[in-house]
Design a protein around this motif. Structure first.
Motif, PDB file in Angstrom:
ATOM      1  N   VAL A 127       0.763  -1.261  -0.033  1.00  0.00           N
ATOM      2  CA  VAL A 127       0.112  -0.002  -0.027  1.00  0.00           C
ATOM      3  C   VAL A 127       0.864   1.114  -0.013  1.00  0.00           C
ATOM      4  O   VAL A 127       0.588   2.086  -0.721  1.00  0.00           O
ATOM      5  N   MET A 128       1.971   1.327   0.823  1.00  0.00           N
ATOM      6  CA  MET A 128       2.706   2.288   0.817  1.00  0.00           C
ATOM      7  C   MET A 128       3.603   2.503  -0.558  1.00  0.00           C
ATOM      8  O   MET A 128       3.555   3.601  -1.001  1.00  0.00           O
ATOM      9  N   ALA A 129       3.901   1.405  -1.291  1.00  0.00           N
ATOM     10  CA  ALA A 129       4.713   1.473  -2.279  1.00  0.00           C
ATOM     11  C   ALA A 129       3.766   2.123  -3.491  1.00  0.00           C
ATOM     12  O   ALA A 129       4.223   2.977  -4.477  1.00  0.00           O
ATOM     13  N   PHE A 130       2.445   1.962  -3.522  1.00  0.00           N
ATOM     14  CA  PHE A 130       1.751   2.479  -4.703  1.00  0.00           C
ATOM     15  C   PHE A 130       1.037   3.706  -4.149  1.00  0.00           C
ATOM     16  O   PHE A 130       0.040   4.182  -5.121  1.00  0.00           O
ATOM     17  N   SER A 131       1.165   4.225  -3.287  1.00  0.00           N
ATOM     18  CA  SER A 131       0.500   5.545  -2.569  1.00  0.00           C
ATOM     19  C   SER A 131       1.514   6.674  -2.353  1.00  0.00           C
ATOM     20  O   SER A 131       1.076   7.519  -1.858  1.00  0.00           O
ATOM     21  N   LEU A 132       2.559   6.595  -2.914  1.00  0.00           N
ATOM     22  CA  LEU A 132       3.868   7.382  -2.695  1.00  0.00           C
ATOM     23  C   LEU A 132       3.124   8.887  -3.011  1.00  0.00           C
ATOM     24  O   LEU A 132       3.778   9.966  -2.585  1.00  0.00           O
ATOM     25  N   SER A 133       2.610   9.050  -4.047  1.00  0.00           N
ATOM     26  CA  SER A 133       2.045  10.161  -4.693  1.00  0.00           C
ATOM     27  C   SER A 133       0.792  10.841  -4.253  1.00  0.00           C
ATOM     28  O   SER A 133       0.194  11.641  -4.719  1.00  0.00           O
ATOM     29  N   LEU A 134       0.358  10.144  -3.122  1.00  0.00           N
ATOM     30  CA  LEU A 134      -0.651  10.506  -2.343  1.00  0.00           C
ATOM     31  C   LEU A 134      -0.658  12.251  -1.729  1.00  0.00           C
ATOM     32  O   LEU A 134       0.393  12.223  -0.974  1.00  0.00           O
ATOM     33  N   PHE A 352      -3.339 -14.223  -5.502  1.00  0.00           N
ATOM     34  CA  PHE A 352      -2.466 -13.342  -6.260  1.00  0.00           C
ATOM     35  C   PHE A 352      -3.176 -12.362  -7.056  1.00  0.00           C
ATOM     36  O   PHE A 352      -2.809 -11.334  -7.362  1.00  0.00           O
ATOM     37  N   VAL A 353      -4.679 -12.786  -7.400  1.00  0.00           N
ATOM     38  CA  VAL A 353      -5.815 -12.023  -7.911  1.00  0.00           C
ATOM     39  C   VAL A 353      -6.038 -10.820  -6.956  1.00  0.00           C
ATOM     40  O   VAL A 353      -6.141  -9.771  -7.569  1.00  0.00           O
ATOM     41  N   ALA A 354      -6.108 -11.184  -5.854  1.00  0.00           N
ATOM     42  CA  ALA A 354      -6.394 -10.081  -4.755  1.00  0.00           C
ATOM     43  C   ALA A 354      -5.281  -9.121  -4.631  1.00  0.00           C
ATOM     44  O   ALA A 354      -5.760  -7.860  -4.817  1.00  0.00           O
ATOM     45  N   TRP A 355      -4.050  -9.428  -4.617  1.00  0.00           N
ATOM     46  CA  TRP A 355      -3.043  -8.666  -4.329  1.00  0.00           C
ATOM     47  C   TRP A 355      -2.944  -7.663  -5.613  1.00  0.00           C
ATOM     48  O   TRP A 355      -2.752  -6.398  -5.608  1.00  0.00           O
ATOM     49  N   ALA A 356      -2.928  -8.105  -6.935  1.00  0.00           N
ATOM     50  CA  ALA A 356      -2.865  -7.489  -7.998  1.00  0.00           C
ATOM     51  C   ALA A 356      -4.106  -6.643  -8.357  1.00  0.00           C
ATOM     52  O   ALA A 356      -3.771  -5.396  -8.772  1.00  0.00           O
ATOM     53  N   THR A 357      -5.204  -6.811  -7.767  1.00  0.00           N
ATOM     54  CA  THR A 357      -6.355  -5.978  -7.908  1.00  0.00           C
ATOM     55  C   THR A 357      -6.229  -4.769  -7.155  1.00  0.00           C
ATOM     56  O   THR A 357      -6.378  -3.501  -7.400  1.00  0.00           O
ATOM     57  N   LEU A 358      -5.685  -5.097  -5.705  1.00  0.00           N
ATOM     58  CA  LEU A 358      -5.193  -3.954  -4.668  1.00  0.00           C
ATOM     59  C   LEU A 358      -4.387  -3.193  -5.553  1.00  0.00           C
ATOM     60  O   LEU A 358      -4.575  -1.814  -5.456  1.00  0.00           O
ATOM     61  N   ALA A 359      -3.322  -3.438  -5.795  1.00  0.00           N
ATOM     62  CA  ALA A 359      -2.241  -2.603  -6.373  1.00  0.00           C
ATOM     63  C   ALA A 359      -2.701  -1.883  -7.460  1.00  0.00           C
ATOM     64  O   ALA A 359      -2.390  -0.530  -7.728  1.00  0.00           O
ATOM     65  N   SER A 360      -3.566  -2.323  -8.411  1.00  0.00           N
ATOM     66  CA  SER A 360      -4.091  -1.765  -9.619  1.00  0.00           C
ATOM     67  C   SER A 360      -5.153  -0.625  -8.953  1.00  0.00           C
ATOM     68  O   SER A 360      -5.045   0.451  -9.664  1.00  0.00           O
ATOM     69  N   CYS A 361      -5.841  -0.843  -7.976  1.00  0.00           N
ATOM     70  CA  CYS A 361      -6.947   0.237  -7.890  1.00  0.00           C
ATOM     71  C   CYS A 361      -6.422   1.260  -6.979  1.00  0.00           C
ATOM     72  O   CYS A 361      -6.932   2.641  -7.080  1.00  0.00           O
TER      73      CYS A 361
END
Length: 513
Positions: A127-134, A352-361
């Motif tokens: 979550v931190m990795a994909f939220s850095l531009s928040l 795997f699908v759950a983690w990928a969906t979370l990262a994409s969202c």
């Protein structure tokens, strides 16, 4: 009572290994984007270039040096560049990537203290990795900027300090806080509010200790407020341009953005306490998070008001405490999400699908937002790549075809011109310019002695793109301006030595005696 759960189908410990963390850091870097000369990045880059080449910026030396004068960031980067024999621009790019990796590592360590499950720790890092531009509420800050500044490094240092404090290693935490303070005094000062709240709630009588600490913090702020000089003239004009200093000038959704994280954390914690329970450190961190949010908002309401006679605390921006609080919110929320997926997913494919969906969202809207913020620039801007931004190409021409002692003028609001993408003239052109409204106004807010010069430069350049040549000459000639950079569509009879599809560089004639 804790529920005993089956092992997760994913080996999340391997997903938190050093190679995986570096790969995730590189992916985060690419999603965030890199614009080293945009916004504050240009201020820092120009200051570092001046330290390496002291003859640069002869007319505006004070504005270039002031923003980094209270920390060692510029000195550190320039020394590192000399040590490893890299250009300043290459060194900043490597530091940005290293800072992202350090932020994710620090997030993993904080999550490790709060959560026992590897999946929870992985969720926190993801979550931190994909939220850095928040964006952080109404503070005009991002969690991590798409350029390297002292904030890029102070954030992981503060997170490591928090991790050590949660493990009750007070001395190590204090050393890390001191290192953050040396790099970025303002971010470390207000980040210390959370660290002090955690320390207070770890005492034998937590509520009594926290009340004493809060009272002491408010008393110190009151003393500083009363002892600081009364702000007048140019300083008040400058303050009126910085709405993010004052909580009373925030929009309702910005206030909601400050209050929502602690409310959400407390609500979810109350639900978890009834079902599976919560770890002591997790519970402690959430309570400290909520208490610190209220404390920093109270400081801002009491001592950072636009109508106040003393604006010193407002200039110190106590609402920047929300920066570290946002990072903690993402770590805890990511841990809960990871824990939830661990409980509900019972096959490798589904997880795997759950983690990928979370990262994409998370990543997709923030990635698109970054593209929209810098629409006329490449998403990853490196020094060796040709510039696609027309304004940046004009600035490069200024660097290559004008004298180092020349002085330039641009419209006071040039960084908000459509297609300019907040590219900083000084860091690209390496030439002196009159102070602008936005970035140099921020510099003057840190160094009030520059406020009068900022006001003169801003007044001379306000409306420069639209006014006639007679007015331009009347305003710029007394300041000994040699060149001006205008949009291509601006009408002028002055000779223009360079022009592209969006901008042109024109000489300012010397007035006849």
């Amino acid at each position: 009572m804790k529920v005993v759960r089956s092992a997760s189908p994913w080996k999340t410990e391997k997903l938190l290994s050093l190679p995986a963390l570096l790969a995730l850091s590189l992916l985060s870097f690419c999603i965030l984007g890199y614009h080293p000369d945009a916004e504050d990045g240009g201020i820092y880059a120009a200051a570092i270039q001046q330290r390496v080449h002291p003859w640069l910026f002869p007319h505006d030396h004070a504005f270039v040096a002031a923003h980094v004068g209270n920390g060692v960031f510029a000195w550190t980067v320039s020394s590192l560049a000399a040590l490893i024999h890299l250009s300043v621009t290459s060194c900043l790019a490597l530091l940005q990537l290293a800072a992202i990796a350090a932020t994710l590592w620090a997030s993993s360590e904080v999550a490790k203290v709060c959560f026992r499950q590897g999946s929870a720790r992985f969720g926190a890092v993801l979550v931190m990795a994909f939220s850095l531009s928040l964006p952080v509420a109404g503070t005009a800050l991002y969690l991590t900027d798409p350029y390297c500044t002292a904030r890029s490094i102070s954030l992981p240092l503060l997170l490591f300090a928090l991790e050590h404090l949660l493990r009750r290693r007070v001395f190590a935490s204090a050393l890390l806080l001191a290192a953050a303070f040396v790099l970025h005094p303002v971010m470390a000062l207000w980040g210390a509010l959370l660290l002090c709240s955690v320390w207070a709630l770890q005492r034998r009588h937590p509520m009594r200790t926290f009340a004493s600490y809060s009272g002491a913090a408010l008393l110190i702020c009151l003393m500083v407020y009363l002892l600081s000089p009364v702000d007048q003239g140019a300083l008040r004009v400058l303050a009126a341009t910085r709405s993010y200093w004052f909580l009373g000038q925030w929009e309702w959704y910005e206030v909601l953005g400050a209050l929502a994280p602690p409310v959400l954390l407390l609500w979810i914690l109350s639900r978890h306490e009834k079902t599976r329970g919560a770890g002591a450190e997790e519970r402690l961190l959430i309570h400290a998070h909520a208490a610190t949010t209220l404390l920093c908002l109270l400081i801002a309401l009491l001592f950072a008001r636009s109508s106040a006679a003393h604006l010193f605390i407002a200039r110190m921006q106590p609402l920047r405490a929300l920066h570290l609080l946002y990072a903690v919110f993402l770590i805890v929320a990511g841990g809960w999400i990871g824990d939830f997926l661990h409980e509900t997913m019972n096959s490798r494919k589904r997880e795997f699908v759950a983690w990928a969906t979370l990262a994409s969202c998370i990543a997709t809207p923030l990635f698109v937002a970054q593209l929209e913020i810098y629409p006329a620039s490449q998403h990853l801007e490196f020094s060796r790549r040709p510039r696609t931004n027309g304004w940046a190409r004009a600035f490069v021409w200024c660097r290559e075809h004008t004298a180092q002692g020349d002085l330039f003028a641009l419209d006071a609001h040039y960084i908000t011109v459509e297609g300019e993408d907040a590219q900083n003239f000084r860091s690209i052109a390496l030439r002196s310019s009159l102070p602008d409204y936005s970035k140099d106004g921020g510099v003057a807010s840190v160094s009030p002695s520059l406020a009068a010069d900022w006001l003169v430069g801003m007044a001379a350049q306000t409306g420069l793109n639209r006014m006639g040549d007679a007015n331009r000459l009347a305003r710029l000639a007394p300041l000994h301006v040699d060149w001006m950079v205008l949009p291509k569509a601006s009408a002028t009879s002055f000779p223009c030595d360079y022009q592209n599809d969006v901008a042109k560089v024109c000489r300012v004639p010397r007035p006849t005696p």
